[in-house]
Scaffold this motif. Structure first.
Motif, PDB file in Angstrom:
ATOM      1  N   ALA A 257       0.881  -1.130   0.238  1.00  0.00           N
ATOM      2  CA  ALA A 257      -0.061   0.026  -0.092  1.00  0.00           C
ATOM      3  C   ALA A 257       1.017   1.326  -0.073  1.00  0.00           C
ATOM      4  O   ALA A 257       0.584   2.072  -0.858  1.00  0.00           O
ATOM      5  CB  ALA A 257      -1.053  -0.053   1.307  1.00  0.00           C
ATOM      6  N   ASP A 258       2.122   1.233   0.639  1.00  0.00           N
ATOM      7  CA  ASP A 258       2.782   2.441   0.756  1.00  0.00           C
ATOM      8  C   ASP A 258       3.494   2.657  -0.717  1.00  0.00           C
ATOM      9  O   ASP A 258       3.469   3.654  -1.034  1.00  0.00           O
ATOM     10  CB  ASP A 258       4.099   2.197   1.857  1.00  0.00           C
ATOM     11  CG  ASP A 258       3.481   2.483   3.271  1.00  0.00           C
ATOM     12  OD1 ASP A 258       2.415   2.849   3.411  1.00  0.00           O
ATOM     13  OD2 ASP A 258       4.207   2.042   4.227  1.00  0.00           O
ATOM     14  N   LEU A 259       4.005   1.579  -1.001  1.00  0.00           N
ATOM     15  CA  LEU A 259       4.398   1.544  -2.362  1.00  0.00           C
ATOM     16  C   LEU A 259       3.504   2.193  -3.453  1.00  0.00           C
ATOM     17  O   LEU A 259       3.835   2.882  -4.321  1.00  0.00           O
ATOM     18  CB  LEU A 259       5.102   0.129  -2.794  1.00  0.00           C
ATOM     19  CG  LEU A 259       6.560  -0.073  -2.723  1.00  0.00           C
ATOM     20  CD1 LEU A 259       6.821  -1.419  -2.998  1.00  0.00           C
ATOM     21  CD2 LEU A 259       7.542   1.040  -2.999  1.00  0.00           C
ATOM     22  N   SER A 260       2.381   1.592  -3.361  1.00  0.00           N
ATOM     23  CA  SER A 260       1.291   1.980  -4.176  1.00  0.00           C
ATOM     24  C   SER A 260       1.110   3.509  -4.158  1.00  0.00           C
ATOM     25  O   SER A 260       0.909   4.209  -5.214  1.00  0.00           O
ATOM     26  CB  SER A 260      -0.106   1.199  -4.126  1.00  0.00           C
ATOM     27  OG  SER A 260      -0.942   1.547  -4.583  1.00  0.00           O
ATOM     28  N   ALA A 261       1.066   4.017  -2.931  1.00  0.00           N
ATOM     29  CA  ALA A 261       0.734   5.545  -2.767  1.00  0.00           C
ATOM     30  C   ALA A 261       1.883   6.250  -3.212  1.00  0.00           C
ATOM     31  O   ALA A 261       1.681   7.046  -3.600  1.00  0.00           O
ATOM     32  CB  ALA A 261       0.410   5.785  -1.137  1.00  0.00           C
ATOM     33  N   GLN A 262       3.131   5.870  -3.104  1.00  0.00           N
ATOM     34  CA  GLN A 262       4.227   6.767  -3.444  1.00  0.00           C
ATOM     35  C   GLN A 262       4.466   6.529  -4.978  1.00  0.00           C
ATOM     36  O   GLN A 262       4.685   7.420  -5.525  1.00  0.00           O
ATOM     37  CB  GLN A 262       5.601   5.999  -3.021  1.00  0.00           C
ATOM     38  CG  GLN A 262       5.650   6.156  -1.248  1.00  0.00           C
ATOM     39  CD  GLN A 262       6.830   5.547  -0.656  1.00  0.00           C
ATOM     40  OE1 GLN A 262       7.776   5.085  -1.234  1.00  0.00           O
ATOM     41  NE2 GLN A 262       6.980   5.549   0.658  1.00  0.00           N
ATOM     42  N   THR A 263       3.745   5.645  -5.740  1.00  0.00           N
ATOM     43  CA  THR A 263       4.223   5.542  -7.080  1.00  0.00           C
ATOM     44  C   THR A 263       3.019   5.880  -7.888  1.00  0.00           C
ATOM     45  O   THR A 263       2.908   6.060  -9.067  1.00  0.00           O
ATOM     46  CB  THR A 263       4.458   3.969  -7.466  1.00  0.00           C
ATOM     47  OG1 THR A 263       3.447   3.180  -7.170  1.00  0.00           O
ATOM     48  CG2 THR A 263       6.042   3.433  -6.699  1.00  0.00           C
ATOM     49  N   GLY A 264       1.842   5.790  -7.390  1.00  0.00           N
ATOM     50  CA  GLY A 264       0.644   6.224  -7.873  1.00  0.00           C
ATOM     51  C   GLY A 264      -0.077   5.159  -8.719  1.00  0.00           C
ATOM     52  O   GLY A 264      -0.952   5.038  -9.572  1.00  0.00           O
ATOM     53  N   GLN A 265       0.506   3.600  -8.296  1.00  0.00           N
ATOM     54  CA  GLN A 265      -0.067   2.597  -9.034  1.00  0.00           C
ATOM     55  C   GLN A 265      -0.937   1.803  -7.991  1.00  0.00           C
ATOM     56  O   GLN A 265      -0.657   2.064  -6.750  1.00  0.00           O
ATOM     57  CB  GLN A 265       1.275   1.642  -9.535  1.00  0.00           C
ATOM     58  CG  GLN A 265       2.100   2.525 -10.466  1.00  0.00           C
ATOM     59  CD  GLN A 265       3.077   1.771 -10.955  1.00  0.00           C
ATOM     60  OE1 GLN A 265       3.176  -0.038 -10.553  1.00  0.00           O
ATOM     61  NE2 GLN A 265       4.018   1.842 -11.519  1.00  0.00           N
ATOM     62  N   LYS A 266      -1.750   0.971  -8.639  1.00  0.00           N
ATOM     63  CA  LYS A 266      -2.441   0.127  -7.617  1.00  0.00           C
ATOM     64  C   LYS A 266      -1.673  -0.830  -7.000  1.00  0.00           C
ATOM     65  O   LYS A 266      -0.625  -1.184  -7.731  1.00  0.00           O
ATOM     66  CB  LYS A 266      -3.503  -0.682  -8.715  1.00  0.00           C
ATOM     67  CG  LYS A 266      -4.731   0.447  -9.427  1.00  0.00           C
ATOM     68  CD  LYS A 266      -5.627  -0.666 -10.081  1.00  0.00           C
ATOM     69  CE  LYS A 266      -6.420   0.245 -10.866  1.00  0.00           C
ATOM     70  NZ  LYS A 266      -7.198  -0.333 -11.986  1.00  0.00           N
ATOM     71  N   SER A 267      -2.166  -1.247  -5.909  1.00  0.00           N
ATOM     72  CA  SER A 267      -1.300  -2.323  -5.101  1.00  0.00           C
ATOM     73  C   SER A 267      -1.252  -3.614  -5.933  1.00  0.00           C
ATOM     74  O   SER A 267       0.021  -4.103  -5.965  1.00  0.00           O
ATOM     75  CB  SER A 267      -2.114  -2.572  -3.989  1.00  0.00           C
ATOM     76  OG  SER A 267      -1.982  -1.646  -3.043  1.00  0.00           O
ATOM     77  N   ALA A 268      -2.208  -3.875  -6.638  1.00  0.00           N
ATOM     78  CA  ALA A 268      -2.193  -5.170  -7.431  1.00  0.00           C
ATOM     79  C   ALA A 268      -1.138  -5.175  -8.815  1.00  0.00           C
ATOM     80  O   ALA A 268      -0.377  -5.990  -8.792  1.00  0.00           O
ATOM     81  CB  ALA A 268      -3.397  -5.467  -8.103  1.00  0.00           C
ATOM     82  N   ASP A 269      -0.995  -3.921  -9.059  1.00  0.00           N
ATOM     83  CA  ASP A 269       0.040  -3.428 -10.108  1.00  0.00           C
ATOM     84  C   ASP A 269       1.633  -3.610  -9.665  1.00  0.00           C
ATOM     85  O   ASP A 269       2.586  -3.971 -10.162  1.00  0.00           O
ATOM     86  CB  ASP A 269      -0.174  -2.149 -10.693  1.00  0.00           C
ATOM     87  CG  ASP A 269      -1.515  -2.357 -11.813  1.00  0.00           C
ATOM     88  OD1 ASP A 269      -1.944  -3.241 -11.940  1.00  0.00           O
ATOM     89  OD2 ASP A 269      -1.958  -1.102 -12.059  1.00  0.00           O
ATOM     90  N   VAL A 270       1.352  -3.026  -8.356  1.00  0.00           N
ATOM     91  CA  VAL A 270       2.990  -3.133  -7.582  1.00  0.00           C
ATOM     92  C   VAL A 270       3.631  -4.519  -7.575  1.00  0.00           C
ATOM     93  O   VAL A 270       4.391  -4.737  -7.895  1.00  0.00           O
ATOM     94  CB  VAL A 270       2.858  -2.264  -6.400  1.00  0.00           C
ATOM     95  CG1 VAL A 270       4.183  -2.287  -5.510  1.00  0.00           C
ATOM     96  CG2 VAL A 270       2.658  -0.714  -6.682  1.00  0.00           C
ATOM     97  N   LYS A 271       2.391  -5.100  -6.868  1.00  0.00           N
ATOM     98  CA  LYS A 271       2.839  -6.688  -6.693  1.00  0.00           C
ATOM     99  C   LYS A 271       3.187  -7.459  -7.975  1.00  0.00           C
ATOM    100  O   LYS A 271       4.296  -8.120  -7.862  1.00  0.00           O
ATOM    101  CB  LYS A 271       1.423  -7.196  -5.917  1.00  0.00           C
ATOM    102  CG  LYS A 271       1.851  -8.527  -5.564  1.00  0.00           C
ATOM    103  CD  LYS A 271       0.648  -9.259  -4.820  1.00  0.00           C
ATOM    104  CE  LYS A 271       0.898 -10.711  -4.249  1.00  0.00           C
ATOM    105  NZ  LYS A 271      -0.241 -11.116  -3.224  1.00  0.00           N
ATOM    106  N   SER A 272       2.405  -7.103  -8.999  1.00  0.00           N
ATOM    107  CA  SER A 272       2.603  -7.725 -10.222  1.00  0.00           C
ATOM    108  C   SER A 272       4.101  -7.265 -10.792  1.00  0.00           C
ATOM    109  O   SER A 272       4.870  -8.366 -11.262  1.00  0.00           O
ATOM    110  CB  SER A 272       1.518  -7.540 -11.148  1.00  0.00           C
ATOM    111  OG  SER A 272       1.712  -7.928 -12.533  1.00  0.00           O
TER     112      SER A 272
END
Length: 85
Positions: A15-30
């Motif tokens: 969630a933190d990476l998602s917020a920092q990058t502006g990407q969805k959590s699922a996209d970050v994980k992928s």
């Protein structure tokens, strides 16, 4: 203090990476699961991206990071424990 990261902590990191990058959590994980960090690095500040690239470009530094208990636990959470069934 345990070095293990529980699922809630891992989801928090995503969630933190998602917020920092502006990407969805699922996209970050992928992206992490596929090894495609370029999309993530484009979204972090330049000095952090450079530090990450530098660490990953050094085989010994990368091995040191990946062999840490914290990294192993994150990989288990992201990729599973490698057991079938």
């Amino acid at each position: 203090m345990s070095d293990k990261i529980d699922k809630n902590a891992l989801n928090g990191l995503l969630a933190d990476l998602s917020a920092q990058t502006g990407q969805k959590s699922a996209d970050v994980k992928s992206n992490l699961q596929s090894g495609n960090i370029d999309n993530l690095l484009k979204m972090v500040n330049a000095s952090d991206a450079e530090r990450i690239k530098k660490a990953l470009s050094s085989k010994s530094e990368t091995e040191k990071i990946l062999n840490s208990e914290q990294a192993r636990e994150i990989m288990r959470q992201l990729f599973g424990d490698g057991k079938n069934g």
